[in-house]
Structures are given as structure tokens and as C-alpha cells.
Design an enzyme around this catalytic site. Sequence first.
Site, short mmCIF file in Angstrom:
data_model
loop_
_atom_site.label_atom_id
_atom_site.label_comp_id
_atom_site.label_asym_id
_atom_site.label_seq_id
_atom_site.Cartn_x
_atom_site.Cartn_y
_atom_site.Cartn_z
N ASP A 93 0.62 -1.39 -0.24
CA ASP A 93 0.49 -0.31 -0.05
C ASP A 93 0.82 1.56 0.19
O ASP A 93 0.29 2.25 -0.72
CB ASP A 93 -0.68 0.01 1.12
N GLU A 134 0.59 11.36 5.00
CA GLU A 134 0.28 9.36 4.75
C GLU A 134 1.48 8.37 4.60
O GLU A 134 1.97 7.77 5.35
CB GLU A 134 -0.68 8.81 3.60
N GLU A 256 -9.63 -3.26 -5.82
CA GLU A 256 -9.46 -3.18 -4.74
C GLU A 256 -9.88 -4.67 -4.04
O GLU A 256 -8.89 -4.98 -3.46
CB GLU A 256 -10.95 -2.62 -3.73
#
Length: 270
Positions: A93, A134, A256
Site C-alpha cells: 500500500d 500518509e 480493490e
Amino acid sequence: MLFSQTFYLTEPLWVCLFSCISTQPNSSMAAAELGGAAEPPSEEEQRTSEGTIQAWLRKHRSLYVAATRHPFILSIRDGNVDFSSFKRWLGQDYIFVRAFVPFVAGVLVKAWKESDDQSDIEVILGGLAALNDELAWFKKEASKWDVQLSSIAPQKANLDYCRFLESLDAPEIDYTEAITVFWAIEVVYQQSFAHCLEDDSSTPTELRETCERWGNKGFEQYCSSLERISNRCLEKASFDARRKAEVTLINILEQEVAFWNMSSGESQVA
């Protein structure tokens, strides 16, 4: 896939469903989800107070549930997650978020050129600005979990997703489609990790911060803001533009599911 807990203004039935979802997204599934020949949009899609987005989520409920209640997420919620899977997700990710930055920047440019409401720019800019934090969070977590980010290569599902995001920067992709994609990516994480924070969850203490990062109320409100923008654009778009955005939404949900599958440890064929 952005925003920290500090907000910056980024079913037993479903168990059977997962075996029917392909690991790798493909256009044939999108066509099957849409089904049949094109028909004019329904009165509900055009006029209902909940908007086109919610109508689409009902229409494609099974795929949406597959993306937001994936076994990987449920394993976190139930407290039996394999931490090696979590670390795999963490490294992959991080790579995805780096590719997500130029995508969101592209959405911002499209908003500047095409939006009929300049307040959209402020909403999108808030998300883009949060991505710096992030990435810093991923680096901190990687250090805590002994994940060497510099040595991680993207797996196939991740490469496919990043390439798909890059394709959405093309001039023929309009703002309506791009903002709908932005909303979809964000809401999958918000809904997934919020599920891990419910009162009856058994989420491991070590993963509470991760879940709170995307499952917090501030991020939920941000996703609602993106949904309102997308609905406004869709209501004003042509039928062809709406249908194109719907196909892309289906593709994002498939991507996803494939990303969660990869995180769970499904073999990836290069």
C-alpha cells in the site's frame, strides 16, 4: 487511501460471494455487472435524494460488499489476522499511495478546468495535502513492523492497479469520472476499517491505529464530501458519461478486491 485520525480540511451471504470474485479485475466482469444493452437512466438514479452513487451501490451491492468486507478485513476485525499478511499489505500500500499522489493531483487539475463549483478544489486539495502525512505514517509503521520499504517490489495486483490509475490521467477522462474514482478508492478504505472499530470487534491492539486512521469520523465526513461532489457531477452529466463512470466504478471495486486478495497472500502471476 489517505488521511490520519487527525482530519486535514483524503453477511453470511457474502462468504459465498468471495469465491466468485476474480483475483484479477477484467472488463468482462464490468460488462456482466452492468448487464444487457444500455437503457436510459432510471428516475431513481436521476432524482432520488440519495443520488446516483447510492443507486449504483445498491445495483452492484455484491461487488461493493466484496470490496469492503473482504476476508482480510474480517480477519483484522475478528482478531485472527496473519501479521505477515498485514505487513505485506503495509509495504504494497505504500507503493500504491506513491502512485495515488499523481492521480489525485490530476483530479485537482481536472477540477480546476471543468468543475462548475470552485469549492471542489479546496476539498480535493485537502486530500492531496494529507498524502504527505500518509506517506510519513507508512514509513513510521514500516519501521515498527521491520518492513524494508526500499526493498519491496510491487506485486502484480498492485502493478495492475497503479497502471489503471495512471490511465485515468488521460485527457479523455473527464472530471466526473475522475472524482467518482477518487471517492470510490477512499470510501472502500473508510468502510473497511470503520468495520474493524465497531463495538463488537476484536481488532488487535497493534492494529487499532491503522484502523482509526481510515475508520475515523473525520475521514467518513471527507468521503461524504467527495460523494456529494460526484453526485452533483453525475446528475449533470450525459447518459454516456454516467455509464462510463459506472463501468470505471466497477473496475475500481474489482481492483480493490484484487488488492485485498494479494494482501491475504494469494499467489501473483507476473
